[in-house]
Design a protein around this motif. Structure first.
Motif, PDB file in Angstrom:
ATOM      1  N   MET A 116     -78.797  31.010  44.892  1.00 50.99           N
ATOM      2  CA  MET A 116     -80.134  30.429  44.971  1.00 50.99           C
ATOM      3  C   MET A 116     -80.615  30.424  46.419  1.00 50.99           C
ATOM      4  N   TYR A 166     -81.460  22.408  45.314  1.00 52.95           N
ATOM      5  CA  TYR A 166     -81.062  22.916  44.010  1.00 52.95           C
ATOM      6  C   TYR A 166     -79.678  22.376  43.724  1.00 52.95           C
ATOM      7  N   LEU A 178     -84.596  20.831  42.129  1.00 52.25           N
ATOM      8  CA  LEU A 178     -84.474  21.620  40.908  1.00 52.25           C
ATOM      9  C   LEU A 178     -83.067  21.385  40.396  1.00 52.25           C
ATOM     10  N   LYS A 179     -82.979  20.789  39.195  1.00 52.51           N
ATOM     11  CA  LYS A 179     -81.659  20.493  38.624  1.00 52.51           C
ATOM     12  C   LYS A 179     -81.422  21.464  37.474  1.00 52.51           C
ATOM     13  N   ALA A 180     -80.415  22.303  37.625  1.00 52.94           N
ATOM     14  CA  ALA A 180     -80.074  23.210  36.526  1.00 52.94           C
ATOM     15  C   ALA A 180     -79.160  22.491  35.557  1.00 52.94           C
ATOM     16  N   GLY A 181     -79.261  22.854  34.289  1.00 50.58           N
ATOM     17  CA  GLY A 181     -78.412  22.222  33.285  1.00 50.58           C
ATOM     18  C   GLY A 181     -79.006  20.913  32.813  1.00 50.58           C
ATOM     19  N   ILE A 182     -80.317  20.883  32.673  1.00 53.80           N
ATOM     20  CA  ILE A 182     -80.994  19.645  32.293  1.00 53.80           C
ATOM     21  C   ILE A 182     -81.167  19.563  30.780  1.00 53.80           C
ATOM     22  N   THR A 183     -80.855  20.641  30.053  1.00 46.17           N
ATOM     23  CA  THR A 183     -80.796  20.581  28.590  1.00 46.17           C
ATOM     24  C   THR A 183     -79.320  20.604  28.187  1.00 46.17           C
ATOM     25  N   GLY A 196     -89.363  21.295  37.631  1.00 44.17           N
ATOM     26  CA  GLY A 196     -88.971  21.687  36.283  1.00 44.17           C
ATOM     27  C   GLY A 196     -88.585  23.146  36.167  1.00 44.17           C
ATOM     28  N   GLU A 197     -89.192  23.994  36.969  1.00 46.35           N
ATOM     29  CA  GLU A 197     -88.922  25.424  36.886  1.00 46.35           C
ATOM     30  C   GLU A 197     -88.820  26.010  38.284  1.00 46.35           C
ATOM     31  N   MET A 198     -88.101  27.127  38.357  1.00 48.32           N
ATOM     32  CA  MET A 198     -87.896  27.766  39.635  1.00 48.32           C
ATOM     33  C   MET A 198     -89.215  28.131  40.320  1.00 48.32           C
ATOM     34  N   SER A 199     -90.194  28.574  39.547  1.00 46.37           N
ATOM     35  CA  SER A 199     -91.451  29.001  40.161  1.00 46.37           C
ATOM     36  C   SER A 199     -92.135  27.831  40.869  1.00 46.37           C
ATOM     37  N   PHE A 234     -91.545  26.883  44.911  1.00 41.85           N
ATOM     38  CA  PHE A 234     -92.341  27.412  46.018  1.00 41.85           C
ATOM     39  C   PHE A 234     -93.730  26.799  46.077  1.00 41.85           C
TER      40      PHE A 234
END
Lengths: 717, 717
Positions: free
Chosen positions: A172, A220, A246-251, A285-288, A291
């Motif tokens: 990342m 991240y 940005l937190k991955a693995g939120i579902t 919520g999302e990578m986009s 930025f």
């Protein structure tokens, strides 16, 4: 060595040793050395490479050392560009040379299984014992543009700026770096945390929070090392600077992927959401969004309110912006009468002067400048978005200059935030570049622009709220009786896993919850006697298994209506127990709970409150409607204990049925203050009774008459 | 002239007259002529310009005509590059010369008020009478790359391809064109509909639906001209090709902005959502999605199922993809045992072989090619997403070539869809271009990629479903009695605006709805008599104002429990009417409704069904929980009448409380078939009784025992 000294050794070292430096750029040690020198680092650089030293070769103009033991004592930072097996003894050697901070780039530690895990523990031990700060292992390195330091093996060096980024994932880091260079977004620090053996996200947050060059913190993460430590650090830092994570693995599916990737158990998604909210962290919520939000927070001052003016040369995009606003806390206020008058005087007849303000397809720079100046002077307007579609008559670059002038010039004395949205590709590229260069955030799509401005407003509103009424801990809000702990302790002594029925209600009462007076009757005569003691009217509930389970959790028909006289109590006892014994002989009918019914809401709500302990974040308090529906519908709000009053208030506001509680639509009005007290009471119980694994209070009867806990179950650890 | 002849005159003309052609590119007539010639149009071009003709000047090499009256008879297409005032007489002149299609570019018509509206009507009249197809006014023109036709005043000409775009907004045309050229997305037709005086979105949909060069239809609309015509056209076309529509003004705030912009009333957001769903149109939620979805649908074949394989060289982005999948109908199946074995044999030890498949940071092209080949051969996998982060060891361009090879080569004999996600800027640009050139959709972010593949899967699943069981109209499903219409007619004759109580229930019963037998009792004796006729037990409901309003709509206490004997009925009548008369004397107590209670659900659900007439789309059927809650919580599903069985089924599945109806969590199981019949009955009533403005059936009691309408209100137009 103090923490800040140690941090400065890492982030702004006076000397750097590249251990395993190489001449070849295809090797990690070569990339790090090349990056360090190319970035223009002005401190002392040492390169360690036994083979090069033996051969008398120079490495990028430096005379290499044959071993780290030849380093002068007290080098600030060592970067270990060595495979795992070599990294451990080398770190010990560096510690003996008084090196103050180290970065271990090698992978193959905790993420690969037991052997790697043990090796990582050994790394940590060496660093701890030597008082050495350790970044990694499995790190990509570090960049600090403020002192031209680049000790990473990523390609490229970002422009200096106010954004700092930390990331658990090295990949990342590389992506963000590559994108950032394309966007011209300026960065202060890039920190690749890797396996976080010592320096974790909480430490990174505090370091970047204290860093004067960092204005916005971007992060991240896949998991956090210590939930409570993270919460404390994030709360403290987010009060001072925007923190975007940005937190991955939120579902649940994502959380499984995290476990597969990092081998560590993640906290529950609800707990992360609650932690982010309570800390004031902006949840990306999302990578986009990373930025668009980073750009916005880095470049704009917080708005004084949520009134946005949209200026456009085309109706369609203006409508899309209005649609997007409707999904946020931003509003599109009608300009004030004076503003309308001024706009009317200067704009062409067909222009729409309301908001969005449509300047029409032939609008040139002057029309933008004029409209923005008038709108930015309007007291109802707190921020502006200038949108441009490249029509036949538009002059994108000149219009961009007009927007810059309006935003930065004397027409905007309060420096209200101004953003731009340019809807096109090549036709608007020079305009986009001009806006970037002038520090005006520029978006491709109306929805993205509005979402970013809404986040900016959201944080500003929260900061204002906290300044006016700092969240106060509400620990001492309700009467508390240590009897609550005694009951739980007694149950533990008996080896119980769960408490229900009268005993659980007694514990809840002692803990200060508004519990209905309840007794267990094993015969109809006892029911009549208890009804007399409690006071008529009463309600009877089927009691199962020694009174620890009440029947309404099992059978719909196990509850009586309010009973006003002893004869009715007697009859109801017989009817409830005999039909239950007949229908479900296996259920273990032991009698009825006799519960006070005077002044109890009959037409109100059946609610549920409780808590469960999250493995990462500790007790997580929940609130929703009673019954299976809430969970299924996902209409449950969560906050981490201990709750503040504001947390409790937000929990009520967050459920979708909140308007019903307030009596919207003609329903009953419920005392929100009483519900807040209930949630604060649950939070305190969770906090004071670590022997409880969780608790569920259901049903909680809530109406005009008050809020009453009618059922309780406590789970023991 | 047939419609298709006329359409080909517009879209693929053999001859074009540019009326108001100019030498100056700063004029609309100059831009259109220049675009037409630059695009390489191979038909006959006429340029009309009196001044140039008088001066003997040539226009871009053409000898201009002095007047349209000099045109040869039967020119296919005339483009009117004239101001509004000149356009009207010119159109009449062109009609007299037998011109078959015309584009009016001038603005200043309906969108500017009454005078413009009248002028637009005159345009329409001239075109209709001459049988001439008219595009515009207020259009930006038209592009058809298939015959190198560009009669627009937009800048640039897109590459040929399978996507066609129509738009109400000219600005959106320009933006999409500019973006598309940047993305290298190939287009077939660009149609700027403008004010839609003749050619509206329904006609454009049909034309593009019949166009063999158009594989994907993209549209932007703010309002539709005729909701039912739109629905019919969209349904027909969407069954054959993907139709992606971005609708602006989908929130109440956005709808207000539409009115301000176009001066036309928009249908309700719920009606648009229902229309899109029922037509099988893919609803584009945000502008950014237009491109990601268009690219995906244009380039990929539909997948045979929702199983997605994610291949990545970095864990973090893989987790984000897993998170994104969890929000869609896509799943990440574990590869089959045979696939795992093959992967295990060829990939390095630390790689994660499950899904997402993590090839590790040092993965080169070979690892991608191998993994994709094995996964694409796996029967559980229906599509693949290859993700690449530019690490130190990655080779983006070579990896892109490997992905192309895997997708298009013999390893993918079933041509399962393959997309790519490249997380970076400059480092991955050549790879991105290679993928674009090879027709592999390439995204910047994992969330965008997953959302696009999910939309592709969603449409494929719908098309398969409709092929297996084409939606059948369920008109004749329930018994119908014309008495329903007689009751409504009688009420109209009486000048009533609304019907409630017993009369409304009678009409509902005649319309085939499952209504509880109900009578109005004005005295306790009458209540006892009615109870005897209906059969005990019965329920009493307070009746107000001549029996047309039942009390439970006003007071919570106006309903009795089921009463099993005459004495209980008598007592309940007295209790209900006297307490209501005491509490709310102004309410006009007229007695009680006596309603059958035998076999009626007591523990089931209180639901609500009904319809309202949307100004654009006609009757919109709704379904939710009874009470104020549903609306407030937004948990109501909608479909346009007439409903198919599948529509009714979807309405049940769409509410969040659907699992409760199915008995999940231990609740009552409700007959879904009976609820479907209820909704079909409501739909038929709406369709057959145009005198009804709307209807609301509440409460509908639903439980294991059946589904029963207990209350009804009908609103008359």
């Amino acid at each position: 060595m103090s923490e800040s000294q140690s941090l400065s050794a890492l982030f702004a070292p006076a000397s750097v040793a590249v251990v395993g430096a190489s001449r070849s750029r295809s090797k990690v040690g070569g990339m790090v050395l090349a990056n360090l020198l190319a970035a223009g680092y002005r401190g002392v650089v040492h390169a360690v490479n036994p083979a090069a030293a033996a051969a008398g070769q120079s490495l990028a103009g430096l005379a290499p050392l044959a071993s780290s033991s030849e380093l002068p004592h007290g080098v600030d930072l060592a970067v270990l560009c060595l495979p795992r097996a070599a990294a451990l003894p080398e770190l010990a050697l560096l510690a003996s040379r008084g090196v103050r901070a180290a970065i271990v780039l090698a992978a193959g530690f905790r993420e690969t299984g037991r052997q790697g895990f043990l090796a990582e523990q050994e790394l940590t031990r060496i660093a701890r014992e030597a008082g050495m700060l350790l970044l990694g292992p499995n790190s990509l390195g570090l960049i600090n543009t403020a002192c031209s330091l680049n000790v990473s093996f990523a390609a490229g060096h970002p422009a200096p700026g106010g954004v700092s980024f930390f990331s658990q994932s090295g990949a990342m880091c590389v992506s963000v770096l590559d994108w950032a260079m394309g966007l011209g977004l300026g960065f202060s620090k890039f920190v690749s945390l890797g396996n976080k053996a010592c320096l974790n996200e909480a430490a990174a947050l505090r370091a970047l929070g204290d860093d004067p060059e960092t204005r916005v913190i971007l992060g991240y993460c896949e998991s956090v090392e210590d939930g409570r430590e993270f919460l404390a650090a994030a709360r403290e830092v987010a009060a001072r600077k925007p923190v975007l994570l940005l937190k991955a693995g939120i579902t649940p599916a994502g959380a499984r992927a995290v476990s597969a990737h990092t081998g560590s158990a993640s906290g529950s998604p609800a707990a992360y959401h609650a932690a982010f909210r309570q800390a004031g962290v902006i949840h990306v919520g999302e990578m986009s969004e990373l930025f668009s939000l980073a750009q916005t927070f880095a470049l704009l001052l917080p708005p004084a309110g949520g009134g946005l003016a949209v200026v456009t040369n085309a109706g369609g995009p203006g409508i899309l912006a209005a649609d997007a606003c409707a999904r946020t806390q931003l509003s599109l206020p009608r300009p004030a009468a004076a503003t309308l008058e001024r706009l009317l005087a200067e704009l062409p007849g067909f222009a729409s002067l309301y908001n969005p303000v449509d300047l029409l397809g032939d609008a040139g720079p002057d029309r933008y400048r004029t409209a923005l100046a008038y709108l930015l002077a309007d007291p109802n307007i707190h921020a502006a978005l200038a949108m441009l579609t490249p029509t036949a008559r538009s002059e994108p670059l000149q219009t961009a200059r007009a927007v810059i002038e309006a935003a930065h010039g004397p027409d905007n004395p309060q420096t209200k935030p101004v953003a731009a949205c340019l809807l096109g590709g090549a036709a608007v590229r020079p305009a986009r570049e001009a806006l970037h260069a002038a520090g005006i955030p520029c978006f491709d799509y109306p929805e993205t622009a509005v979402a970013a401005l809404a986040a900016l407003h959201g944080r500003a509103a929260r900061v204002r709220r906290d300044e006016h009424a700092p969240p106060a801990d509400a620990e001492e809000f309700l009467p508390w009786d240590d009897e609550a702990l005694s009951i739980i302790e007694a149950a533990q002594t008996q080896g119980l896993r769960e408490l229900g029925g009268v005993t659980a209600l007694e514990a809840a009462h002692a803990a200060g919850l508004p519990v209905l007076t309840t007794g267990l009757a094993r015969s109809s005569a006892e029911a009549v006697r208890l009804a007399g003691e409690i006071g008529l009217p009463v309600t009877l509930r089927l009691a199962l298994r020694g009174g620890e389970t009440s029947g309404d959790e099992c059978f719909g028909a196990g509850v009586s209506p309010p009973l006003a006289d002893p004869e009715a109590v007697r009859r109801a006892f017989g009817a409830i127990t005999s039909s239950a014994a007949r229908l479900r002989p296996e259920a273990g009918v032991s009698g009825c709970l006799v519960q006070a019914a005077a002044g109890i809401p009959r037409e109100g709500f059946r609610l549920e409150a409780g808590f469960a302990r999250d493995p990462q974040f500790g007790p997580l308090v929940s609130f929703g409607m009673a019954g299976v529906g809430s969970d299924l519908l996902g209409d449950v709000s969560h906050r981490l204990a201990p709750l503040t009053r504001e947390d409790a208030r937000e929990m009520l506001r967050e459920v979708r049925f909140y308007p019903l509680l307030r009596g919207v639509g003609g329903g009953q009005v419920v005392s929100l203050a009483a519900l807040e007290r209930l949630l604060l009471g649950v939070s305190r119980l969770a906090w004071r009774a670590p022997a409880l694994a969780g608790a569920s209070f259901t049903p909680v009867l809530a109406g005009t008459e008050g809020v009453f806990v009618a059922g309780a179950r406590l789970a023991l650890v």
